[in-house]
Scaffold this motif. Structure first.
Motif, PDB file in Angstrom:
ATOM      1  N   ILE A  20      53.396  32.019  20.198  1.00 10.40           N
ATOM      2  CA  ILE A  20      54.782  31.606  19.940  1.00 10.40           C
ATOM      3  C   ILE A  20      55.712  32.815  20.007  1.00 10.40           C
ATOM      4  N   THR A  21      55.313  33.898  19.341  1.00  9.15           N
ATOM      5  CA  THR A  21      56.126  35.114  19.322  1.00  9.15           C
ATOM      6  C   THR A  21      56.325  35.686  20.720  1.00  9.15           C
ATOM      7  N   GLU A  22      55.274  35.617  21.540  1.00  9.62           N
ATOM      8  CA  GLU A  22      55.333  36.166  22.895  1.00  9.62           C
ATOM      9  C   GLU A  22      55.984  35.207  23.896  1.00  9.62           C
ATOM     10  N   LYS A  23      56.506  34.086  23.405  1.00  6.32           N
ATOM     11  CA  LYS A  23      57.281  33.140  24.219  1.00  6.32           C
ATOM     12  C   LYS A  23      56.464  32.464  25.318  1.00  6.32           C
ATOM     13  N   PHE A  24      55.178  32.246  25.070  1.00  8.05           N
ATOM     14  CA  PHE A  24      54.393  31.462  26.012  1.00  8.05           C
ATOM     15  C   PHE A  24      54.849  30.002  25.953  1.00  8.05           C
ATOM     16  N   ASP A  25      54.699  29.310  27.059  1.00 11.48           N
ATOM     17  CA  ASP A  25      55.097  27.908  27.150  1.00 11.48           C
ATOM     18  C   ASP A  25      53.966  27.031  26.609  1.00 11.48           C
ATOM     19  N   ASP A 143      28.683  27.834  23.479  1.00  9.75           N
ATOM     20  CA  ASP A 143      29.074  29.250  23.575  1.00  9.75           C
ATOM     21  C   ASP A 143      28.306  29.978  24.670  1.00  9.75           C
ATOM     22  N   THR A 144      28.082  29.302  25.777  1.00  7.54           N
ATOM     23  CA  THR A 144      27.298  29.871  26.883  1.00  7.54           C
ATOM     24  C   THR A 144      28.157  30.273  28.077  1.00  7.54           C
ATOM     25  N   GLY A 145      29.464  30.083  28.001  1.00  2.00           N
ATOM     26  CA  GLY A 145      30.328  30.330  29.149  1.00  2.00           C
ATOM     27  C   GLY A 145      30.479  31.798  29.496  1.00  2.00           C
ATOM     28  N   ASP A 146      31.010  32.055  30.682  1.00  2.00           N
ATOM     29  CA  ASP A 146      31.192  33.420  31.164  1.00  2.00           C
ATOM     30  C   ASP A 146      32.214  34.173  30.308  1.00  2.00           C
ATOM     31  N   ILE A 147      31.976  35.467  30.147  1.00  5.42           N
ATOM     32  CA  ILE A 147      32.814  36.320  29.301  1.00  5.42           C
ATOM     33  C   ILE A 147      34.010  36.851  30.094  1.00  5.42           C
ATOM     34  N   ILE A 148      35.198  36.760  29.486  1.00 14.42           N
ATOM     35  CA  ILE A 148      36.418  37.312  30.079  1.00 14.42           C
ATOM     36  C   ILE A 148      36.692  38.698  29.505  1.00 14.42           C
ATOM     37  N   LEU A 149      36.799  38.799  28.187  1.00 18.45           N
ATOM     38  CA  LEU A 149      37.054  40.066  27.506  1.00 18.45           C
ATOM     39  C   LEU A 149      36.305  40.093  26.180  1.00 18.45           C
ATOM     40  N   GLN A 150      35.987  41.294  25.712  1.00 13.81           N
ATOM     41  CA  GLN A 150      35.387  41.468  24.398  1.00 13.81           C
ATOM     42  C   GLN A 150      35.990  42.684  23.706  1.00 13.81           C
ATOM     43  N   ASN A 170      42.638  38.328  12.919  1.00 18.79           N
ATOM     44  CA  ASN A 170      43.769  39.189  13.250  1.00 18.79           C
ATOM     45  C   ASN A 170      43.520  40.035  14.491  1.00 18.79           C
ATOM     46  N   LEU A 171      42.245  40.213  14.858  1.00 15.49           N
ATOM     47  CA  LEU A 171      41.896  40.969  16.056  1.00 15.49           C
ATOM     48  C   LEU A 171      42.077  40.129  17.325  1.00 15.49           C
ATOM     49  N   ALA A 172      41.916  38.823  17.189  1.00 18.38           N
ATOM     50  CA  ALA A 172      41.888  37.938  18.345  1.00 18.38           C
ATOM     51  C   ALA A 172      43.208  37.834  19.126  1.00 18.38           C
ATOM     52  N   PRO A 173      44.381  37.763  18.482  1.00 18.89           N
ATOM     53  CA  PRO A 173      45.608  37.458  19.222  1.00 18.89           C
ATOM     54  C   PRO A 173      45.932  38.411  20.366  1.00 18.89           C
ATOM     55  N   ASN A 174      45.852  39.715  20.139  1.00 21.31           N
ATOM     56  CA  ASN A 174      46.193  40.667  21.200  1.00 21.31           C
ATOM     57  C   ASN A 174      45.224  40.570  22.374  1.00 21.31           C
ATOM     58  N   ALA A 179      44.168  38.614  27.974  1.00 22.06           N
ATOM     59  CA  ALA A 179      43.446  37.768  28.924  1.00 22.06           C
ATOM     60  C   ALA A 179      44.391  36.831  29.663  1.00 22.06           C
ATOM     61  N   LEU A 180      45.362  36.273  28.944  1.00 19.10           N
ATOM     62  CA  LEU A 180      46.302  35.347  29.574  1.00 19.10           C
ATOM     63  C   LEU A 180      47.238  36.075  30.532  1.00 19.10           C
ATOM     64  N   ARG A 181      47.673  37.271  30.168  1.00 12.95           N
ATOM     65  CA  ARG A 181      48.603  38.007  31.026  1.00 12.95           C
ATOM     66  C   ARG A 181      47.937  38.521  32.294  1.00 12.95           C
ATOM     67  N   GLU A 182      46.618  38.641  32.278  1.00  8.25           N
ATOM     68  CA  GLU A 182      45.900  39.092  33.467  1.00  8.25           C
ATOM     69  C   GLU A 182      45.711  37.982  34.490  1.00  8.25           C
ATOM     70  N   LEU A 183      46.043  36.746  34.120  1.00 14.21           N
ATOM     71  CA  LEU A 183      45.936  35.641  35.068  1.00 14.21           C
ATOM     72  C   LEU A 183      47.004  35.776  36.150  1.00 14.21           C
ATOM     73  N   LYS A 184      46.611  35.592  37.373  1.00 13.68           N
ATOM     74  CA  LYS A 184      47.560  35.635  38.492  1.00 13.68           C
ATOM     75  C   LYS A 184      47.538  34.283  39.197  1.00 13.68           C
ATOM     76  N   ASP A 185      46.897  34.251  40.356  1.00 12.46           N
ATOM     77  CA  ASP A 185      46.848  33.009  41.134  1.00 12.46           C
ATOM     78  C   ASP A 185      45.457  32.403  41.172  1.00 12.46           C
ATOM     79  N   GLN A 186      44.574  32.890  40.315  1.00 13.79           N
ATOM     80  CA  GLN A 186      43.214  32.378  40.320  1.00 13.79           C
ATOM     81  C   GLN A 186      42.609  32.507  38.925  1.00 13.79           C
TER      82      GLN A 186
END
Length: 207
Positions: A20-25, A143-150, A170-174, A179-186
């Protein structure tokens, strides 16, 4: 980017507030139905519902997300990505396939360690000195899916489950926002989990 947020417990609150703070839709928030609790067994809303209502977000509370009407509602929202944090229901393939960028899950362990419902508690029970947060792509497994970030996090000797729950929440939000900001066209770059290293954290019983 259109985000559908699915969560229920306090653990998910910092991440919702960060989006919400970062103005995501945020096109909607899906949370568990109000449940009776306390001595009077009165109905109480989930922490996520309370935050969503405060911020005037559209709220959905299906008894079961796999119902056809709920799947249809989610399709109608046309989310680019679904963020799932401590939601409390397993998503069926009919929902996993809706968002083009997939369903991002925030899990409070360094997967593949401590797959399951109680990773925070079992990390403490087993005397771990480190745990962390994993952002992963949901699949139909537990919880078997591919890892994006850790991101790792130290467990201090005096840490209990309440403190660690807050610490990881509190560690999770950033990390989620990264991860969301790294999304481009795929879909995001991911790496598969090593199943041979998996450990499990089943739900604790009252006993």
């Amino acid at each position: 980017m259109r985000i559908l947020f699915m969560g229920t417990s306090n653990f998910a609150v910092p991440s919702l507030e960060k989006l919400i703070t970062e103005k995501f839709d945020i096109v909607g928030v899906v949370t568990q139905p109000d449940r009776p609790s306390g001595r009077g067994r009165k109905l109480h809303a989930s922490p996520i519902k309370l935050r969503a209502k405060k911020n005037k977000l559209t709220i959905f509370q299906p008894e079961k997300v796999r119902e056809k009407a709920t799947v249809s509602q989610i399709k109608h929202l046309e989310p680019d990505v679904i963020v799932v944090i401590a939601f409390g229901q397993i998503l069926p393939r009919s929902i996993l396939d809706i968002p083009p960028f997939g369903c991002f899950n925030v899990h409070p362990s360094l997967l593949p360690k401590y797959r399951g419902a109680a990773p925070i508690q079992w990390a403490l029970i087993n005397g771990e000195t480190e745990t962390g947060i994993t952002i992963m792509l949901l699949d139909e497994g537990e919880d078997t899916g591919d890892i994006i970030l850790q991101q790792p996090s130290i467990i201090n000797p005096e840490t209990d489950a309440i403190v660690l729950h807050q610490q990881l929440g509190n560690l999770a939000p950033n990390l989620l926002v990264q991860a969301l900001r790294e999304l481009k066209d795929q879909r995001p770059m991911t790496q598969p989990q090593n199943d041979s290293l998996a450990t499990y954290a089943p739900q604790l019983t009252k006993e």
